[in-house]
Each structure stands twice: as C-alpha cells, then as structure tokens.
Motif scaffolding. Structure first.
Motif, PDB file in Angstrom:
ATOM      1  N   THR A 142      20.890  39.258  12.650  1.00 26.90           N
ATOM      2  CA  THR A 142      19.572  39.653  13.137  1.00 26.90           C
ATOM      3  C   THR A 142      18.817  40.447  12.077  1.00 26.90           C
ATOM      4  N   GLY A 143      17.501  40.335  12.134  1.00 26.42           N
ATOM      5  CA  GLY A 143      16.644  40.989  11.154  1.00 26.42           C
ATOM      6  C   GLY A 143      15.764  42.039  11.820  1.00 26.42           C
ATOM      7  N   ILE A 144      15.433  43.059  11.060  1.00 21.75           N
ATOM      8  CA  ILE A 144      14.580  44.128  11.563  1.00 21.75           C
ATOM      9  C   ILE A 144      13.399  44.248  10.616  1.00 21.75           C
ATOM     10  N   MET A 186       3.268  30.767   8.716  1.00 24.17           N
ATOM     11  CA  MET A 186       4.590  30.361   8.236  1.00 24.17           C
ATOM     12  C   MET A 186       5.732  31.254   8.729  1.00 24.17           C
ATOM     13  N   TYR A 187       5.392  32.279   9.464  1.00 25.63           N
ATOM     14  CA  TYR A 187       6.382  33.255   9.943  1.00 25.63           C
ATOM     15  C   TYR A 187       7.650  32.588  10.490  1.00 25.63           C
ATOM     16  N   PRO A 188       7.516  31.578  11.369  1.00 23.44           N
ATOM     17  CA  PRO A 188       8.730  30.988  11.939  1.00 23.44           C
ATOM     18  C   PRO A 188       9.607  30.278  10.899  1.00 23.44           C
ATOM     19  N   ALA A 244      14.641  30.251   7.777  1.00 25.63           N
ATOM     20  CA  ALA A 244      15.419  30.350   6.536  1.00 25.63           C
ATOM     21  C   ALA A 244      16.416  31.509   6.617  1.00 25.63           C
ATOM     22  N   ASP A 245      15.978  32.647   7.173  1.00 31.60           N
ATOM     23  CA  ASP A 245      16.881  33.798   7.342  1.00 31.60           C
ATOM     24  C   ASP A 245      18.148  33.396   8.076  1.00 31.60           C
ATOM     25  N   ILE A 246      17.948  32.627   9.123  1.00 30.41           N
ATOM     26  CA  ILE A 246      19.053  32.310  10.035  1.00 30.41           C
ATOM     27  C   ILE A 246      19.926  31.193   9.472  1.00 30.41           C
ATOM     28  N   ASP A 256      10.626  37.820  23.129  1.00 31.98           N
ATOM     29  CA  ASP A 256       9.466  37.300  22.391  1.00 31.98           C
ATOM     30  C   ASP A 256       9.875  36.448  21.186  1.00 31.98           C
ATOM     31  N   GLN A 257      11.169  36.496  20.821  1.00 32.21           N
ATOM     32  CA  GLN A 257      11.599  35.764  19.625  1.00 32.21           C
ATOM     33  C   GLN A 257      12.310  34.452  19.935  1.00 32.21           C
ATOM     34  N   ILE A 258      12.488  34.154  21.218  1.00 31.08           N
ATOM     35  CA  ILE A 258      13.259  32.962  21.592  1.00 31.08           C
ATOM     36  C   ILE A 258      12.647  31.703  20.982  1.00 31.08           C
TER      37      ILE A 258
END
Ligand code: TRP
Length: 429
Positions: A9-11, A137-139, A144-146, A159-161
């Motif tokens: 997970t990212g913060i 491009m946020y998603p 890429a993070d995941i 809100d992130q689902i």
C-alpha cells in the motif's frame, strides 16, 4: 514462486498524519505486517503527491513526517519493504508500458477525473479546465505501483477500489499481449477498522480542517481534544454514547472494559470536560512512547533517509530484474540478442562437450556445436578426471560471466555467453 501473500500500500505524501490516519491505516498496517506468511510493501507515494501539490517544501516535509510516523508506530523496516516511490525508477518505466496498454476510455471513467469534469460541466466551463494529464494518469501510476511488485492484496480505503480494478484491467491487457507477467491484485477493505470522527464530528479529514495531528506535542494534543464539539448537556445530565465523537474516538483507543466504563460514566452524567480529560490521557498513553521516537526521527532526517534508501535497495532487487524481463517481453532488447522465437528453436541445439583420448596418450575435450562444428579444443590432460575438472571450471566461469552480464542489465542467451566465455578462456586451459 512465492507462497507468501504480498500486501502493498502507498501513502500519498501530501500532509501531516493525523489520528484518523493512525487508527484507519498506520496502526492496522503495522499489525498486519507482523502476520506470518505475509510479505509487506509500504511506500511513500511522492510521485502521486506531485499531482495535487506544487509546493516542494511541503512534499519534502510530508515525506519526512509520514516516514517518521510509520517508523515510530512500529513499522520494522527489516521485516517489511519500506521505500519511497521516487527512488524506484522502474515504476516510471512500467507506468509507460501500462499507459500503452490502457484504454483512454477506461481512464475517462476514473472517479477523480470524472468528478473534475463533472464540476466543470456544472459550471459551464471547458470540461478539462484545470485538469492536468497527471490527474488523468493517476490510476496508471497506481497500477504501476502495484503490478511492479505483483502484489496480491492492496489494503485501501473504499474510494480506491476503482483504482485496484483498473490495475486488474491493466494486468490483463498486458498479459494478453505479452504473456503472463502480472498477478491481478485484490483490494482489501477492512470494515473492522474505525473511521475516526474529527473535532467537528464529521469524518476526520484534512479537507474538513478538523484533524488532530498524530504527533502533536502533549499540551497541544490536550488543547485540541478539549475543543472537540459536544452538545450542551450540563454536568450531571446523562449523556448518550451514540453519536458522540468523543466516545467514538475513545473507543478507537480503549479496551472493551475501558469503553464500557466510559459508557457507564456517560449514563451517570460525567461532565464533558472530565470526559475530554479521560480521552486525552487515554490517547496520550498510547501515543507518548511513539512521540519520543517520532521527535527523534524528525530531529534526525538523515536516519530516515538512510532507512528509505536501504528500503529502495531492497525493493530494487525485485524491480530491477523484473523490469529486464518486461523490457524483453515488449521488445526493448539488445540487438545482439536473438528474438524469443529463435531462442526457442535453438535452445535444443546447444553445443556440447566431448571427451576423447589421443594417440599421445593424453586426455582431451572439445566443444562441438549441434551442427558438428568444433568450437573449442583443449590441450592434453594426464587423466580423464583432470579433463572433466577443466570442463566443470569452464562451465562455472561461463555461469559467473552470465550472472555478471545480467546484473549489469544485459539480457544475453546462456549458450552465447557460455561460448563467448569459453573462447576467452581457451588460452588458459
Ligand atoms: N492513491 C492512494 C491514496 O490516495 C495512494 C496510493 C498510491 C496507493 N499508489 C498506491 C495505494 C498503490 C495503494 C497502492 O490513498
């Protein structure tokens, strides 16, 4: 194959952690990271912060405060992988790969982007007014993070689902085109985790300006807690725990027995001032030991920096080789490297060693290509054992050369490397 479950997970580094972040995210994450069979990745999403914040000092300060908070709350960087997103250049590269397999239409439907365009539509302005391509491009960046770590589970807020679902789409599109490289991630929503009310009774959130900073100094913490909104019931009047922000916050910190005791105090008409003092002492009891650690980290940012850099090095042991595989998969390859089709057909045709004895009574070996071409001829050995040992040494050295090449980012066929190493070593045999 990993048998452990990967959590990631990212913060976003856009603010100062508050009690709501602690109860809703930091505390459960630190606890979860201690579960056996779980491999945890926590990162500071500073690339994401750039989407909404253009104040460099604030980004830097927030990065320090969030990292210090997680560490002070007990995150053990030797047990988990704790890093800063911008220290992992592979994430940007993967972001581009995913950009190229993600439909623009999919991104048009992302909540954050849609909210912005809906607002513009309502105001009668140009739909994309004030919307950066970064927000759009946020998603993909989050995908890429995941996918960079092939995380199985991603603990996030509701809100992130949608973002996790988009990451699944990206994984599927990429896998469809280039082979099975990505695991589709799953969102994890913990319903047991409380959402904390803020000073005004609404959800504690930076956007409502009703937060209590997690590591406010003791006196400031007390002042803020005394300012929590309560009703006008006088001391002695019975009070209801339901709908009382004060009670809900207390519950998030207290044991069941402590909570029941406060419930009884409410019924008995405890004064609000007194209840607030109880709440303050209960929170401070949990926070005080961490506050000392937090203040030490804040006073020594170089300690935090060193921890994050070590975390990035650990993370890159995964991302760097994985990116090599992905680059190869999409066709970003060394020109001297055979295409995967050729590699497949030629794999079965590796050269082989043959040992033999010459008329001079000595033992020799040669390396013969599948076509029968002699690639290498050894000098004579006194016995077959030493000839065999020389072969093994050659194979080992070729193996080392291969590893060396690969750690420097070259993707070279094993048989080519073996050959090359053998040719170079010919003189020494
Ligand atoms: N978008 C997330 C948030 O605002 C932060 C985030 C960035 C994230 N990358 C992520 C969360 C990857 C989980 C996985 O809360």
């Amino acid at each position: 194959m990993t048998t452990t479950t990967r959590f990631l997970t990212g913060i976003t580094t856009s603010g100062t952690p508050h009690l709501g972040n602690y109860v809703g995210s930091i505390r459960p994450a630190v606890r979860a990271s201690l579960t056996p069979g779980v491999e945890s990745f926590y990162f500071l999403a500073d690339y994401h912060a750039l989407i909404k914040i253009d104040n460099p000092e604030r980004i830097q300060r927030s990065t320090l405060e969030i990292a210090a908070s997680w560490l002070a709350a007990g995150l053990d960087p030797s047990h988990v992988t704790f890093y800063r997103q911008s220290d992992i250049p592979e994430i940007q590269e993967l972001c581009w790969f995913l950009t190229c397999v993600t439909g623009k239409g999919l991104l048009n439907r992302a909540h954050a982007y849609k909210a912005a365009t809906d607002k513009n539509a309502a105001a009668g302005t140009e739909l994309d007014d004030g919307v950066t391509a970064g927000l759009f491009m946020y998603p993909v960046l989050m995908g890429a993070d995941i996918l960079m770590f092939n995380a199985h589970k991603v603990p996030v807020g509701r809100d992130q689902i949608q973002h996790i679902e988009m990451a699944r789409d990206m994984a599927a599109s990429f896998n469809h085109l280039y082979g099975e490289h990505f695991t589709p991630p799953q969102a994890v929503i913990d319903d047991a985790v409380a959402t904390l009310p803020g000073l005004d009774g609404r959800k504690m959130s930076k956007s409502y300006d009703n937060t209590i900073p997690l590591f406010a100094p003791r006196e400031q913490l007390r002042k803020l807690i005394l300012s929590i909104k309560t009703d006008s019931r006088a001391p002695g009047e019975p009070k209801e725990p339901e709908g009382s922000a004060l009670f809900q916050i207390y519950q998030a910190f207290a044991s069941t027995e402590e909570t029941e005791a406060l419930r009884a105090h409410y019924a008995a008409g405890i004064a609000w001032g007194e209840a607030k003092e109880l709440l303050f002492e209960r929170i401070d009891q949990e926070i005080a030991p961490m506050r000392t650690a937090y203040e030490d980290y804040i006073a020594h940012p170089e300690k935090v920096e060193a921890i994050l850099l070590a975390g990035a090095a650990k993370a890159r042991q995964i991302t760097s080789p994985f990116m090599q595989t992905l680059r190869h998969a999409v066709g970003l390859r060394r020109l001297s490297v055979a295409s995967s089709n050729r590699q497949k057909t030629e794999k079965s045709k590796l050269p082989s060693f043959k040992q033999f004895r010459e008329k001079d009574g000595l033992f020799y070996f040669k390396l013969v290509s599948s076509a029968g071409e002699e690639l290498l001829l050894s000098s004579g050995f006194a016995d077959p054992k030493s000839a065999g040992a020389a072969i093994r040494q050659l194979v080992e050295q070729a193996d080392e050369a291969k590893t060396l090449f690969q750690t420097h980012g070259y993707h070279v066929r094993a048989d080519e490397l073996a050959l090359q190493a053998l040719k170079e070593l010919q003189d020494t045999v």
